[in-house]
Design a protein around this motif. Sequence first.
Motif, short mmCIF file in Angstrom:
data_model
loop_
_atom_site.label_atom_id
_atom_site.label_comp_id
_atom_site.label_asym_id
_atom_site.label_seq_id
_atom_site.Cartn_x
_atom_site.Cartn_y
_atom_site.Cartn_z
N GLY A 90 42.74 8.51 78.14
CA GLY A 90 43.95 8.69 78.93
C GLY A 90 45.25 8.73 78.15
N ASP A 147 43.77 0.40 87.58
CA ASP A 147 44.47 1.46 86.86
C ASP A 147 45.74 0.88 86.26
OD1 ASP A 147 42.53 2.99 88.05
OD2 ASP A 147 43.90 4.26 89.17
N LEU A 175 44.53 15.79 82.01
CA LEU A 175 44.47 14.55 81.25
C LEU A 175 43.23 14.54 80.36
CD1 LEU A 175 45.84 11.80 80.79
CD2 LEU A 175 44.40 10.90 82.61
N SER A 176 42.13 15.08 80.86
CA SER A 176 40.87 15.09 80.11
C SER A 176 40.95 15.93 78.84
CB SER A 176 39.74 15.59 81.00
OG SER A 176 40.02 16.90 81.47
N CYS A 200 49.77 6.31 78.30
CA CYS A 200 48.48 6.66 78.88
C CYS A 200 48.41 6.19 80.33
CB CYS A 200 47.32 6.07 78.10
SG CYS A 200 46.96 4.37 78.48
N TRP A 201 47.48 6.78 81.03
CA TRP A 201 47.06 6.32 82.35
C TRP A 201 45.59 6.01 82.19
CZ3 TRP A 201 43.66 9.08 85.80
CH2 TRP A 201 43.40 8.38 86.97
N GLN A 202 45.20 4.78 82.46
CA GLN A 202 43.82 4.35 82.27
C GLN A 202 43.23 3.77 83.54
OE1 GLN A 202 43.85 1.47 79.09
NE2 GLN A 202 43.53 3.02 77.55
#
Length: 115
Positions: free
Chosen positions: A21, A99, A14-15, A40-42
Amino acid sequence: LSPRTRKRLKKLKLSDSGARGWFIGDFPEAVVRTKDFEVCWQPNSQEYDFAPHYHKVITEIQLVVRGRMIVNDVEFGVGDICYLEPGDHYRSSYLEPTDVVAIKFPSVPGDKYLL
């Protein structure tokens, strides 16, 4: 699994994808580049606050998968979905580490206007 399936499998970080994200959308770092939508996942710390903003074109949906947040004076917890249409103002704060999985459609980089 067949050798062909193993060969096609990709493991990505992911990075290494988009900012904060975002890993699917119309931007160069995306794992999948598309103009149709963004995903995205935040993970958001309790101290993090987005600058109040709105989108002129984008619809944004956020699913809370951990924690609690307040958007426009409405509290959201695990399993709640925040649905914002173009023109809706977005003001958020996090009551604890939170999250979210967010989807925006279409993918229009730059469609963010500060209030």
